[in-house]
Design an enzyme around this catalytic site. Structure first.
Site, PDB file in Angstrom:
ATOM      1  N   LYS A 166      48.712  24.769  39.353  1.00  0.00           N
ATOM      2  CA  LYS A 166      49.230  25.260  40.624  1.00  0.00           C
ATOM      3  C   LYS A 166      50.317  24.336  41.158  1.00  0.00           C
ATOM      4  CE  LYS A 166      44.778  27.183  42.167  1.00  0.00           C
ATOM      5  NZ  LYS A 166      45.192  28.574  42.383  1.00  0.00           N
TER       6      LYS A 166
ATOM      7  N   ARG B 290      37.504  34.993  37.577  1.00  0.00           N
ATOM      8  CA  ARG B 290      36.968  36.205  36.957  1.00  0.00           C
ATOM      9  C   ARG B 290      36.261  35.891  35.643  1.00  0.00           C
ATOM     10  NH1 ARG B 290      42.902  38.599  37.041  1.00  0.00           N
ATOM     11  NH2 ARG B 290      42.811  37.193  38.818  1.00  0.00           N
TER      12      ARG B 290
END
Length: 509
Positions: free
Chosen positions: A287, A361
């Site tokens: 990130k 996920r």
């Protein structure tokens, strides 16, 4: 002559060293508190017991409000100094229709606590005798007081002049016993919400996967059964999706199963599954540095599930409930999963990892499959700070709701409105499902920007089979949201009150 002041409210002082708040009830009568508070509606004069208190001051109401500018609008205050160091604080309650919903009473409690904190008083009596002040409404007022009082300041070095100590608030009401029962019934949800806040607010160096496990074990004191699956057990189960996320970290993965048996033997449990990424750098798909510190809150789903199980156990909810949280840390290293790697989930589904920052996920894929396969629950709801796309779509006011079952979705929407933790239903369809297909594996974990929150939900749906299921994307509501009346902390503890409301309204009795 007594002095009358209209105080324009400034922000509350620095956090108190003690957050202790004692709430009592008492019948309307003699008031011995140093500070007495009562409400006056917009354009009205004091009524009920407030009129008795005002009359005792000997002041003229018309002259006082003319001098202070007080009109009874919501948020206005008039501060009256009395002989002997006593004090009256008159608060505007707004129009007569301002407090028609229970959630408005929660907000009113939060606003009240802000005003009380600014006075720095420690012994306070609050008169609440208006017709709409039902026991349920006053329980919400008390909840708002407690929620607003919360401060996460354990790492601050407080100055001596910040030490106000505990606050005692006595609610003067028409039926103290009924109000006490209502407050006690609401208290468990408040405590669960505060637990979730504590977990999310903790820095990642203090709350890793193992430390989180220890926090869940504290629920055993409430009668919760806590089971922890370690790495070797996860490997035997074939949880390749969850394990690949943890590969880059020195912190080991854990799957925690919390079971509350409050229902009958043999009743299908209600299942709640939480994403517990204790810190998310993005892994190899790292990130940007800006605001990465917020990623200590990427376990907001796991925090909400833990807070919910705490709530259900604390109030002895007559249901069987399962809380499953997948705890990992997503770090870049020589051992981290790479973009292009293919892993196999517990279900046998192969997954091409396109973006290592789409890690939540992967954790949920195995946690969901394990939960539905082992427990055969009545329904399964997962919570996750899953996608930035949901913030683009809904901002910080609603969490995204995705579901394969209309009845469950409607129940959740209603519960969200009643708990003031609002949801907005988003679509699922075969057209979106095609987008997650991979050239080299069964599915891929990322498809890029278009419909980012929807494709993430479509990915999760592959691991729930036919069980009624809902996915709550709480990326915009779990932390960093705009401060509400009941929260000045970074993390509001979103999800606990919502899911407790769901259970109370639809699955008990």
């Amino acid at each position: 002559m007594l002095a009358v002041f209209f105080l324009h409210f400034r922000p509350p002082p620095r956090p108190f060293m003690s957050q202790a708040l004692n709430i009592h009830t008492a019948p309307l009568g003699v008031v011995n508190a140093a500070l007495t508070v009562f409400y006056v509606a917009e354009g009205a004069q004091p009524s009920g017991y407030g009129q008795t208190l005002w009359s005792a001051t000997g002041l003229d109401w018309s002259q006082s409000i003319a001098a202070s500018g007080f009109t009874g609008k919501q948020g206005q205050t008039m501060d009256v100094l009395l002989p002997g160091g006593k004090r009256q604080l008159i608060l505007g309650s707004g129009s007569s229709s301002a407090n028609t919903s229970l959630t408005s009473w929660t907000d009113r409690g939060g606003s009240l606590m802000a005003k009380l904190a600014a006075t720095r008083a420690t012994d306070i009596a609050v008169v609440v005798d208006e017709p709409s002040a039902t026991p349920a409404a006053l329980a919400e007022l008390a909840a708002g007081l407690r929620l607003r009082r919360y401060k996460f300041d354990k790492y601050k070095t407080a100055r001596a002049d910040d030490a106000v100590g505990s606050i005692t608030v006595t609610l003067l009401v028409t039926d103290p016993e009924a109000v006490d029962r209502a407050i006690a019934g609401r208290a468990a949800t408040v405590e669960g919400t505060l637990l979730a806040r504590d977990l999310i607010n903790e820095p990642a160096n203090a709350l890793g996967t193992l430390e989180f496990v220890e926090r869940t074990r504290e629920l055993e004191k409430l009668g919760v059964s806590v089971e922890v699956l370690e790495q070797d057990e996860l490997e035997k189960l074939g949880m390749g999706a969850m394990l690949c996320v943890a590969k880059g970290s020195a912190r080991p993965p854990r799957l925690v199963i919390m079971q509350w048996h409050g229902g009958r033997d043999g009743d299908q449990p209600l299942a709640f599954v939480g994403k517990g990424v204790v810190f998310d750098t993005g892994g190899i798909s790292i990130k940007p540095a800006g605001n990465m510190e917020d990623m200590k809150g990427d376990m907001g789903g796991a925090a909400a599930v833990t807070g919910l199980i705490h709530t259900l156990a604390s109030r002895k909810a007559p249901v069987n409930a399962i809380g499953v949280i997948g705890l990992v840390e997503n770090m870049p290293s020589a051992t981290a999963v790479r973009p292009g790697d293919i892993v196999k989930a517990m279900s046998g589904t192969t997954i091409e990892v396109i973006n290592t920052d789409a890690e939540g996920r992967l954790v949920l894929a195995d946690a969901l499959w394990y939960t539905q396969d082992r427990f055969k629950p009545r329904f399964m709801i997962n919570l996750a700070t899953l996608t930035g796309a949901i913030i683009v779509a809904l901002g910080h006011e609603h969490a995204g709701l995705f579901s394969n079952n209309d009845e469950l979705a409607i129940q959740l929407l209603n519960a969200g409105l009643n708990a003031n933790e609002k949801l907005w239903r988003m679509p699922l369809s075969p057209a979106y499902d095609k987008l997650i297909e991979s050239k080299f594996a069964d599915i891929r974990n990322s498809v890029g920007r278009p419909a980012g929150s929807i494709t993430a939900a479509q990915f999760l749906q592959r691991f729930v089979n036919e069980i009624p299921w809902a996915h709550l994307d709480i990326a915009g509501t779990a932390f960093g949201a705009s401060n509400r009346e009941t929260n000045t902390s970074w993390a509001p503890g979103f999800g606990v009150a919502l899911l407790d409301r769901l259970v109370r309204d639809y699955y008990e009795g």
